[in-house]
Design a protein around this motif. Structure first.
Motif, PDB file in Angstrom:
ATOM      1  N   ALA A 122     115.841   4.341  59.948  1.00 51.56           N
ATOM      2  CA  ALA A 122     114.722   3.406  60.071  1.00 51.56           C
ATOM      3  C   ALA A 122     113.389   4.146  60.068  1.00 51.56           C
ATOM      4  O   ALA A 122     112.416   3.685  59.451  1.00 51.56           O
ATOM      5  CB  ALA A 122     114.874   2.581  61.347  1.00 51.56           C
ATOM      6  N   ALA A 123     113.343   5.287  60.736  1.00 53.87           N
ATOM      7  CA  ALA A 123     112.099   6.051  60.780  1.00 53.87           C
ATOM      8  C   ALA A 123     111.690   6.526  59.386  1.00 53.87           C
ATOM      9  O   ALA A 123     110.503   6.527  59.044  1.00 53.87           O
ATOM     10  CB  ALA A 123     112.255   7.240  61.725  1.00 53.87           C
ATOM     11  N   GLU A 124     112.669   6.922  58.573  1.00 54.23           N
ATOM     12  CA  GLU A 124     112.352   7.395  57.228  1.00 54.23           C
ATOM     13  C   GLU A 124     111.950   6.260  56.305  1.00 54.23           C
ATOM     14  O   GLU A 124     111.086   6.433  55.442  1.00 54.23           O
ATOM     15  CB  GLU A 124     113.557   8.129  56.633  1.00 54.23           C
ATOM     16  N   ARG A 125     112.542   5.098  56.452  1.00 48.32           N
ATOM     17  CA  ARG A 125     112.323   4.006  55.510  1.00 48.32           C
ATOM     18  C   ARG A 125     111.115   3.126  55.833  1.00 48.32           C
ATOM     19  O   ARG A 125     110.538   2.510  54.939  1.00 48.32           O
ATOM     20  CB  ARG A 125     113.566   3.116  55.466  1.00 48.32           C
ATOM     21  N   ARG A 126     110.736   3.035  57.087  1.00 49.49           N
ATOM     22  CA  ARG A 126     109.779   2.002  57.510  1.00 49.49           C
ATOM     23  C   ARG A 126     108.445   2.100  56.768  1.00 49.49           C
ATOM     24  O   ARG A 126     107.924   1.095  56.272  1.00 49.49           O
ATOM     25  CB  ARG A 126     109.571   2.070  59.022  1.00 49.49           C
ATOM     26  N   HIS A 127     107.886   3.292  56.664  1.00 47.58           N
ATOM     27  CA  HIS A 127     106.568   3.431  56.037  1.00 47.58           C
ATOM     28  C   HIS A 127     106.614   3.014  54.579  1.00 47.58           C
ATOM     29  O   HIS A 127     105.741   2.272  54.106  1.00 47.58           O
ATOM     30  CB  HIS A 127     106.068   4.876  56.160  1.00 47.58           C
ATOM     31  N   ARG A 128     107.626   3.465  53.852  1.00 47.24           N
ATOM     32  CA  ARG A 128     107.706   3.134  52.427  1.00 47.24           C
ATOM     33  C   ARG A 128     107.896   1.639  52.203  1.00 47.24           C
ATOM     34  O   ARG A 128     107.237   1.041  51.346  1.00 47.24           O
ATOM     35  CB  ARG A 128     108.849   3.910  51.774  1.00 47.24           C
ATOM     36  N   VAL A 129     108.792   1.037  52.963  1.00 43.34           N
ATOM     37  CA  VAL A 129     109.057  -0.381  52.779  1.00 43.34           C
ATOM     38  C   VAL A 129     107.815  -1.211  53.077  1.00 43.34           C
ATOM     39  O   VAL A 129     107.488  -2.162  52.352  1.00 43.34           O
ATOM     40  CB  VAL A 129     110.244  -0.815  53.655  1.00 43.34           C
ATOM     41  N   ARG A 130     107.106  -0.856  54.131  1.00 44.89           N
ATOM     42  CA  ARG A 130     105.886  -1.600  54.448  1.00 44.89           C
ATOM     43  C   ARG A 130     104.843  -1.439  53.349  1.00 44.89           C
ATOM     44  O   ARG A 130     104.135  -2.401  53.009  1.00 44.89           O
ATOM     45  CB  ARG A 130     105.331  -1.127  55.791  1.00 44.89           C
ATOM     46  N   ALA A 131     104.744  -0.243  52.784  1.00 44.91           N
ATOM     47  CA  ALA A 131     103.784  -0.026  51.707  1.00 44.91           C
ATOM     48  C   ALA A 131     104.146  -0.846  50.472  1.00 44.91           C
ATOM     49  O   ALA A 131     103.267  -1.432  49.816  1.00 44.91           O
ATOM     50  CB  ALA A 131     103.720   1.462  51.357  1.00 44.91           C
ATOM     51  N   VAL A 132     105.424  -0.907  50.133  1.00 44.44           N
ATOM     52  CA  VAL A 132     105.849  -1.701  48.977  1.00 44.44           C
ATOM     53  C   VAL A 132     105.633  -3.183  49.240  1.00 44.44           C
ATOM     54  O   VAL A 132     105.203  -3.926  48.349  1.00 44.44           O
ATOM     55  CB  VAL A 132     107.322  -1.404  48.638  1.00 44.44           C
ATOM     56  N   ALA A 133     105.897  -3.628  50.461  1.00 41.22           N
ATOM     57  CA  ALA A 133     105.665  -5.041  50.800  1.00 41.22           C
ATOM     58  C   ALA A 133     104.187  -5.394  50.677  1.00 41.22           C
ATOM     59  O   ALA A 133     103.836  -6.472  50.173  1.00 41.22           O
ATOM     60  CB  ALA A 133     106.167  -5.328  52.207  1.00 41.22           C
ATOM     61  N   ARG A 134     103.303  -4.498  51.123  1.00 47.69           N
ATOM     62  CA  ARG A 134     101.860  -4.749  50.982  1.00 47.69           C
ATOM     63  C   ARG A 134     101.466  -4.829  49.516  1.00 47.69           C
ATOM     64  O   ARG A 134     100.686  -5.703  49.107  1.00 47.69           O
ATOM     65  CB  ARG A 134     101.056  -3.645  51.682  1.00 47.69           C
ATOM     66  N   MET A 168     114.593  -1.994  47.093  1.00 44.52           N
ATOM     67  CA  MET A 168     114.458  -1.486  48.459  1.00 44.52           C
ATOM     68  C   MET A 168     115.799  -1.507  49.184  1.00 44.52           C
ATOM     69  O   MET A 168     116.113  -0.606  49.962  1.00 44.52           O
ATOM     70  CB  MET A 168     113.423  -2.302  49.223  1.00 44.52           C
ATOM     71  N   ALA A 169     116.620  -2.529  48.925  1.00 45.65           N
ATOM     72  CA  ALA A 169     117.958  -2.562  49.525  1.00 45.65           C
ATOM     73  C   ALA A 169     118.814  -1.408  49.012  1.00 45.65           C
ATOM     74  O   ALA A 169     119.562  -0.776  49.772  1.00 45.65           O
ATOM     75  CB  ALA A 169     118.630  -3.898  49.225  1.00 45.65           C
ATOM     76  N   ILE A 170     118.710  -1.129  47.725  1.00 44.98           N
ATOM     77  CA  ILE A 170     119.476  -0.037  47.122  1.00 44.98           C
ATOM     78  C   ILE A 170     119.008   1.304  47.683  1.00 44.98           C
ATOM     79  O   ILE A 170     119.829   2.182  48.023  1.00 44.98           O
ATOM     80  CB  ILE A 170     119.343  -0.098  45.590  1.00 44.98           C
ATOM     81  N   GLU A 171     117.694   1.483  47.809  1.00 43.26           N
ATOM     82  CA  GLU A 171     117.174   2.705  48.434  1.00 43.26           C
ATOM     83  C   GLU A 171     117.649   2.820  49.878  1.00 43.26           C
ATOM     84  O   GLU A 171     118.066   3.901  50.331  1.00 43.26           O
ATOM     85  CB  GLU A 171     115.646   2.697  48.405  1.00 43.26           C
ATOM     86  N   ASP A 172     117.555   1.721  50.635  1.00 42.46           N
ATOM     87  CA  ASP A 172     118.028   1.721  52.023  1.00 42.46           C
ATOM     88  C   ASP A 172     119.460   2.242  52.112  1.00 42.46           C
ATOM     89  O   ASP A 172     119.790   3.062  52.972  1.00 42.46           O
ATOM     90  CB  ASP A 172     118.011   0.300  52.595  1.00 42.46           C
ATOM     91  N   GLY A 216     117.916  -3.938  53.495  1.00 43.07           N
ATOM     92  CA  GLY A 216     117.547  -4.921  52.489  1.00 43.07           C
ATOM     93  C   GLY A 216     116.799  -6.103  53.075  1.00 43.07           C
ATOM     94  O   GLY A 216     116.026  -5.971  54.027  1.00 43.07           O
ATOM     95  N   ASP A 217     117.032  -7.290  52.512  1.00 44.60           N
ATOM     96  CA  ASP A 217     116.312  -8.484  52.939  1.00 44.60           C
ATOM     97  C   ASP A 217     116.525  -8.802  54.411  1.00 44.60           C
ATOM     98  O   ASP A 217     115.658  -9.405  55.055  1.00 44.60           O
ATOM     99  CB  ASP A 217     116.738  -9.690  52.099  1.00 44.60           C
ATOM    100  N   ALA A 218     117.663  -8.449  54.962  1.00 44.55           N
ATOM    101  CA  ALA A 218     117.900  -8.696  56.381  1.00 44.55           C
ATOM    102  C   ALA A 218     116.877  -7.975  57.242  1.00 44.55           C
ATOM    103  O   ALA A 218     116.472  -8.469  58.300  1.00 44.55           O
ATOM    104  CB  ALA A 218     119.312  -8.253  56.765  1.00 44.55           C
ATOM    105  N   ALA A 219     116.426  -6.819  56.781  1.00 40.28           N
ATOM    106  CA  ALA A 219     115.471  -6.008  57.537  1.00 40.28           C
ATOM    107  C   ALA A 219     114.029  -6.284  57.165  1.00 40.28           C
ATOM    108  O   ALA A 219     113.138  -6.268  58.020  1.00 40.28           O
ATOM    109  CB  ALA A 219     115.771  -4.524  57.321  1.00 40.28           C
ATOM    110  N   HIS A 220     113.764  -6.544  55.875  1.00 38.45           N
ATOM    111  CA  HIS A 220     112.365  -6.536  55.419  1.00 38.45           C
ATOM    112  C   HIS A 220     112.161  -7.327  54.137  1.00 38.45           C
ATOM    113  O   HIS A 220     111.547  -6.834  53.191  1.00 38.45           O
ATOM    114  CB  HIS A 220     111.915  -5.093  55.198  1.00 38.45           C
ATOM    115  N   ALA A 221     112.675  -8.541  54.061  1.00 37.78           N
ATOM    116  CA  ALA A 221     112.486  -9.347  52.851  1.00 37.78           C
ATOM    117  C   ALA A 221     111.001  -9.429  52.503  1.00 37.78           C
ATOM    118  O   ALA A 221     110.146  -9.600  53.375  1.00 37.78           O
ATOM    119  CB  ALA A 221     113.053 -10.747  53.064  1.00 37.78           C
ATOM    120  N   MET A 222     110.707  -9.305  51.213  1.00 33.67           N
ATOM    121  CA  MET A 222     109.319  -9.300  50.745  1.00 33.67           C
ATOM    122  C   MET A 222     109.188 -10.228  49.550  1.00 33.67           C
ATOM    123  O   MET A 222     110.182 -10.597  48.918  1.00 33.67           O
ATOM    124  CB  MET A 222     108.883  -7.878  50.365  1.00 33.67           C
TER     125      MET A 222
END
Length: 387
Positions: free
Chosen positions: A330-342, A304-308, A288-294
């Motif tokens: 982390a490997a599975e989530r990183r690409h999606r989270v970055r795309a949503v943040a963008r 994104m936290a719920i998906e995580d 969630g926000d601890a990892a990738h607040a957007m």
């Protein structure tokens, strides 16, 4: 006795993670600073990708009792009040994605999650027990809390944008200020025009926008007014006089202007982000926000936290070694989270265009078929949790 898995943080992400792990037979100890499980803020938008996880945990029908389902999102030119576009929601979203899009009071969502966690024998709740520090030791994590230390097999940091787990344990990035502030308030629904009682509204202005939707069983209208600000990321969430918000949004037309005037006190939330970089180290992971607040302009922060939580639980259920499970998560989530943040950053920029760029935006929105606007969200709303 086996060492527990500790979750730091009893918000939406932490509670969902505890429940997702429990449903897969994994015991956790959840520590939370507050003596009660509660949520700061008012409304939250629950999109189909997030609902799919909550429904898989058996909470879908319970949440339905608190939810309001908007018929559409209406995009409006803030200075003129002209409707630019309407994105269908309601039955259209359910038919397209198999799950609903609804809005709900954050306190109601937390209440549903907390009640489920309290009833779950595989979750131990330690409230009023903040994390003081932690460090990796003997293949696990030594967790120092206010009341007593915990020798944990693993530590999951779901403790928000100012995460102690991120900054003290992983020595990760600090939050970065976005240059914007969100003013939040609720007003009685009687102040709303008829269409506002059935739809989510987004008023697009110059360097500012206003979002509103009904919550609390249709009794209240939730308002989020976003503007550029000189405040810093370290500024605390604080009450803001209505006069300040009225001044910042003085060029908004009615009925948006009347909504803003109807709120006496707002809460100012400086918007900050966390770079999606180092999420895990050995038996420690963030979510969630601890990892990738957007920034919140796609209404996907909580989603994104719920998906995580769903992905993390699936990895821990199938990979017995916590560091390996966390690395796979982390490997599975990183690409999606970055795309949503963008996408969230881009949406915020589009909402706040000025001059000729704003005119071009309004023209394109008015000319785009509603179904095409909804289809642009397929990649977000169509995500589903692991079986």
């Amino acid at each position: 006795m086996a060492r527990p898995i500790v979750i730091a943080g009893g918000g939406i992400g932490g509670l969902t993670a505890a429940l997702a792990l429990a449903r897969r037979g994994i015991r956790t100890t959840l520590i939370e600073d507050s003596p009660v499980l509660s949520e700061v803020g008012a409304g939250i938008q629950v999109t189909p990708n997030a609902y799919a996880v909550l429904d898989s945990l058996g909470l879908g029908s319970v949440l339905a009792a608190y939810a309001t389902v908007p018929e559409a999102v209406r995009l409006v030119a803030a200075e003129t009040g002209r409707t630019l576009a309407t994105v269908p929601l309601g039955a259209t979203v359910r038919e397209r994605f198999g799950f609903p899009y609804f809005v709900v009071h954050r306190a109601d969502l937390i209440s549903v999650l907390a009640s489920a966690a309290e009833a779950e024998t595989k979750i131990e709740l330690r409230l009023g027990n903040p994390l003081i520090d932690a460090h990796i030791k003997d293949g696990g994590v030594f967790v120092e809390t206010l009341h007593a230390p915990i020798e944990a097999a693993a530590l999951i940091g779901a403790d928000g944008i100012w995460s102690k787990v991120r900054t003290r344990v992983l020595r990760g990035a600090h939050a970065e200020y976005s240059g914007r502030i969100a003013f939040r308030a609720t007003i009685p629904l009687e102040h709303a025009a008829d269409w506002m009682r059935r739809e989510t509204g987004a008023w697009l202005g110059s360097n500012a926008h206003l979002v509103h939707y009904p919550i609390a069983g249709g009794r209240l209208l939730n308002l989020i007014a976003v503007a550029q600000t000189e405040r810093s990321a370290e500024d605390s969430i604080a009450p803001t006089p209505g006069e300040e918000v009225i001044r910042r949004f003085a060029d908004f037309a009615d009925p948006a202007a009347s909504l803003i005037r109807a709120a006496d006190v707002w809460t100012g939330w400086p918007l900050a982000t966390v770079p999606a970089t180092a999420w895990t180290e050995g038996p420690v992971a963030l979510l969630g926000d601890a990892a990738h607040a957007m920034v919140p302009f796609m209404a996907q922060g909580a989603a994104m936290a719920i998906e995580d939580a769903a992905v993390l639980a699936a990895k821990m259920a199938t990979i017995p070694d916590a560091p390996a499970a966390f690395a796979a998560y982390a490997a599975e989530r990183r690409h999606r989270v970055r795309a949503v943040a963008r996408a969230s950053r881009s949406t915020g920029q589009i909402y706040h265009l000025t001059g000729l760029s704003k005119i071009a935006r309004d023209t394109v929105l008015a000319a785009t078929p509603p179904g095409r606007l909804l289809a642009r969200l397929d990649w977000i709303y169509g995500w589903r949790p692991p079986a």
